[in-house]
Design a protein around this motif. Sequence first.
Motif, short mmCIF file in Angstrom:
data_model
loop_
_atom_site.label_atom_id
_atom_site.label_comp_id
_atom_site.label_asym_id
_atom_site.label_seq_id
_atom_site.Cartn_x
_atom_site.Cartn_y
_atom_site.Cartn_z
N VAL A 187 0.84 -1.20 0.00
CA VAL A 187 0.00 0.00 0.00
C VAL A 187 0.87 1.24 0.00
O VAL A 187 2.07 1.18 0.26
CB VAL A 187 -0.95 0.02 1.22
N SER A 188 0.27 2.39 -0.28
CA SER A 188 1.01 3.65 -0.32
C SER A 188 0.16 4.77 0.26
O SER A 188 -1.05 4.85 -0.01
CB SER A 188 1.39 3.99 -1.77
N HIS A 189 0.80 5.60 1.07
CA HIS A 189 0.17 6.82 1.57
C HIS A 189 0.65 8.02 0.76
O HIS A 189 -0.04 9.03 0.66
CB HIS A 189 0.51 7.01 3.06
N LYS A 190 1.82 7.86 0.16
CA LYS A 190 2.44 8.95 -0.59
C LYS A 190 1.59 9.38 -1.79
O LYS A 190 1.51 10.56 -2.12
CB LYS A 190 3.84 8.50 -1.05
N VAL A 191 0.93 8.40 -2.46
CA VAL A 191 0.16 8.73 -3.65
C VAL A 191 -0.99 9.67 -3.33
O VAL A 191 -1.41 10.47 -4.18
CB VAL A 191 -0.37 7.44 -4.33
N LEU A 192 -1.51 9.57 -2.10
CA LEU A 192 -2.59 10.47 -1.70
C LEU A 192 -2.08 11.89 -1.57
O LEU A 192 -2.75 12.86 -1.96
CB LEU A 192 -3.19 10.01 -0.37
N ILE A 193 -0.83 12.02 -0.99
CA ILE A 193 -0.24 13.35 -0.80
C ILE A 193 0.14 13.95 -2.14
O ILE A 193 -0.05 15.14 -2.38
CB ILE A 193 0.99 13.25 0.12
N GLU A 194 0.66 13.11 -3.04
CA GLU A 194 1.11 13.63 -4.33
C GLU A 194 -0.03 14.24 -5.13
O GLU A 194 0.16 15.25 -5.82
CB GLU A 194 1.76 12.49 -5.13
N LYS A 195 -1.19 13.65 -5.03
CA LYS A 195 -2.33 14.21 -5.76
C LYS A 195 -2.69 15.58 -5.23
O LYS A 195 -3.01 16.50 -5.98
CB LYS A 195 -3.53 13.27 -5.65
N ASP A 196 -2.61 15.71 -3.89
CA ASP A 196 -2.90 17.02 -3.30
C ASP A 196 -1.85 18.05 -3.67
O ASP A 196 -2.13 19.24 -3.78
CB ASP A 196 -2.99 16.90 -1.77
N LEU A 197 -0.59 17.54 -3.84
CA LEU A 197 0.50 18.47 -4.13
C LEU A 197 0.55 18.90 -5.59
O LEU A 197 1.17 19.91 -5.91
CB LEU A 197 1.84 17.81 -3.76
N GLU A 198 -0.05 18.13 -6.46
CA GLU A 198 0.00 18.45 -7.88
C GLU A 198 -0.56 19.85 -8.15
O GLU A 198 0.03 20.65 -8.88
CB GLU A 198 -0.76 17.40 -8.70
N LYS A 199 -1.73 20.12 -7.56
CA LYS A 199 -2.34 21.44 -7.75
C LYS A 199 -1.46 22.53 -7.15
O LYS A 199 -1.23 23.57 -7.76
CB LYS A 199 -3.73 21.47 -7.11
N ASN A 206 3.70 28.19 -11.69
CA ASN A 206 3.11 29.22 -12.55
C ASN A 206 3.42 30.62 -12.03
O ASN A 206 3.56 31.57 -12.81
CB ASN A 206 1.60 29.02 -12.66
N ASN A 207 3.51 30.75 -10.70
CA ASN A 207 3.73 32.07 -10.10
C ASN A 207 5.19 32.33 -9.73
O ASN A 207 5.51 33.37 -9.17
CB ASN A 207 2.87 32.22 -8.84
N LEU A 208 6.08 31.35 -10.06
CA LEU A 208 7.48 31.48 -9.65
C LEU A 208 8.17 32.62 -10.39
O LEU A 208 8.06 32.75 -11.61
CB LEU A 208 8.21 30.16 -9.93
N GLU A 209 8.89 33.44 -9.65
CA GLU A 209 9.67 34.52 -10.25
C GLU A 209 10.85 34.86 -9.36
O GLU A 209 10.84 34.60 -8.15
CB GLU A 209 8.80 35.76 -10.47
N VAL A 233 7.51 21.11 -4.74
CA VAL A 233 8.60 21.53 -5.61
C VAL A 233 9.86 21.68 -4.75
O VAL A 233 9.81 22.31 -3.69
CB VAL A 233 8.29 22.87 -6.30
N ASP A 234 10.96 21.09 -5.21
CA ASP A 234 12.22 21.17 -4.46
C ASP A 234 13.13 22.25 -5.04
O ASP A 234 13.21 22.42 -6.26
CB ASP A 234 12.97 19.83 -4.50
N GLY A 235 13.82 22.96 -4.16
CA GLY A 235 14.82 23.94 -4.56
C GLY A 235 16.10 23.71 -3.80
O GLY A 235 16.09 23.12 -2.71
N LEU A 236 17.22 24.16 -4.37
CA LEU A 236 18.52 23.98 -3.73
C LEU A 236 18.99 25.29 -3.12
O LEU A 236 19.09 26.32 -3.80
CB LEU A 236 19.56 23.49 -4.74
N LEU A 237 19.28 25.23 -1.84
CA LEU A 237 19.90 26.35 -1.13
C LEU A 237 21.37 26.01 -0.96
O LEU A 237 21.73 25.18 -0.12
CB LEU A 237 19.21 26.54 0.24
N HIS A 238 22.22 26.63 -1.80
CA HIS A 238 23.65 26.31 -1.77
C HIS A 238 24.27 26.81 -0.46
O HIS A 238 23.81 27.80 0.12
CB HIS A 238 24.36 26.94 -2.96
#
Length: 590
Positions: A187-199, A206-209, A233-238
């Motif tokens: 089973v997976s719990h992650k797939v439930l979170i991923e659907k919520d995160l897609e939106k 879309n709003n990234l600047e 969305v992942d970002g790198l903080l050097h």
Amino acid sequence: MSNQKDFNWEDFDTKGFGEGYSKDKRAEMEALYAGTLNEITEKEVIKGTVVGINDKDVIINIGFKSDGLVPRTEFRDLPDLKIGDEVELFIEEQENSLGQLVLSRKKARMVRAWSDIEAALEHDNVIEGLVKRRTKGGLIVDIYGVEAFLPGSQIDVKPIRDFDIYVGKKMEVKVVKINHTNDNVVVSHKVLIEKDLEKQKAEILNNLEKGQVLEGVIKNMTNFGVFIDLGGVDGLLHITDISWGRINHPEEVLNLDDKVQIVVLDFDDDKKRISLGMKQLTAHPWDALSAELEIGSKVQGKIVNVADYGAFLELAPGVEGLIHVSEMSWSQHLRNPADFVKVGDEIQAVVLTLDKDDRKMSLGIKQLTEDPWTKGDMAAKYAVGTKHKGVVRNLTNFGLFLELEEGIDGLVHVSDLSWTKKIKHPSEFVKVGDELDVAVLELDVDNRRLALGHKQLEENPWDTFESVFPVGSDHKCTVVSKNDKGAVLELPYGLEGFATSKNLEKADGSSVEVGEALDFKVTEFSKDDKRIVLSHTATFREEAKTAAAPKKAKKKEDAPSSSTAPAEKSTLGDLDALAELKEKMEGGKK
């Protein structure tokens, strides 16, 4: 009597229950009774009604010709079970060896559970399960009474470091895989979170600047930086964008799962690589520097890095200055900066250069002490003729550099090392790190030059040799080597002399060979050039008397020039020690 004969005793005299029926009547009655019973099939799930409960069993009526018994332990999850309740049961046997109907609620629940699990996989249903325990690589979740495996990678979109926090808690999951061979369910719990995160992810992208300030959670840490979850969305903080100050690892200032404020510095066209910054949310420390800080100011700081060429002194987080190795000591011999400072040292320094626009600063620590060349007692301390002891710091083809004190170096020319020994390279006499006694030959404070000599500590023995080896005197000499021009001779006291080829002829006409020890007559002695020329032939020829007299001009074949016969001009031999020479010479004078 006739009435008795007509009476049918078979119709009246029954022998048992139901035996009073005729065959037709019996068949009719059996058909009516069978119509009141259910048709059942083994290995299937049906519903039954509780008709009785005792300490050990629960009596179940399923509409069959007999009731079934189910162990009461199979109803532990129903503590309020009562007569009349409907339950699902699995028919194991219609009739066992005792003629009883064998039922199982446990197996009924298992069959129903697998049916529901298969339906959940087929229809992508969400199931609520209970996390029972932790296992290798994940968790065990109870769904419908079946133990399913929840891999650690499927718990959440971010890495989970402590699985134990989920044990005993309910969790919504989806069935992602069924292995009927091993009765395994994944089973997976992650797939439930991923659907919520897609939106949420789509909205963020879309709003990234650039310059946008976001909040994120630290997802992972490496030695080069931190990965931050911005909401799917992942970002790198050097590491260089975490703090204005110098840090060696992000864990020095940040922790996993921390919520942090960051600013978007850059991203690629596909917005798959997002560069983040944290220090950019605060003013640059250089802008807060005191206006009184200028060249020549003394500053206090901490050493944060030591390199081959120097060390970096941190005055404040984000404000550093370079102390070049040449500014660490007045000594002219560059050493390793680690000989002077180490990381973590709290020291003072002097500002040498300052560029606030480019945010660069160079510092020095030797400036905290006086330049030894400018000290008032310099001229007197190192006056010509004064004697000193120093450490050999460097060797060259023409001499060696001796450090008398930090910042005060002098040159000892190779010709000033020994009166008697011909030294081609200083390494024949000393090595780096040795201590050497010297006398000052020349001092030039303005140009910071100091000429030193070692042989000048002793008197010039050639003054004595002039009386020991006068022209015409005979001495026992050993031939050390020969060449086309002549032979090198070893004289008393370890000196070297030279004899031309024609002066090597013996009385029998043969030539002197290497290793022979014979008498030789001095034909020329030069104190200034430190040269002694001898002849074996002159010891047995009458004309040797003429040769023994001082010459106004010497022939090229008798005394080769320095350019054609360097060995003849350089007539000094190796003495074992200058002290031994002095003792011998003093004994000779006595």
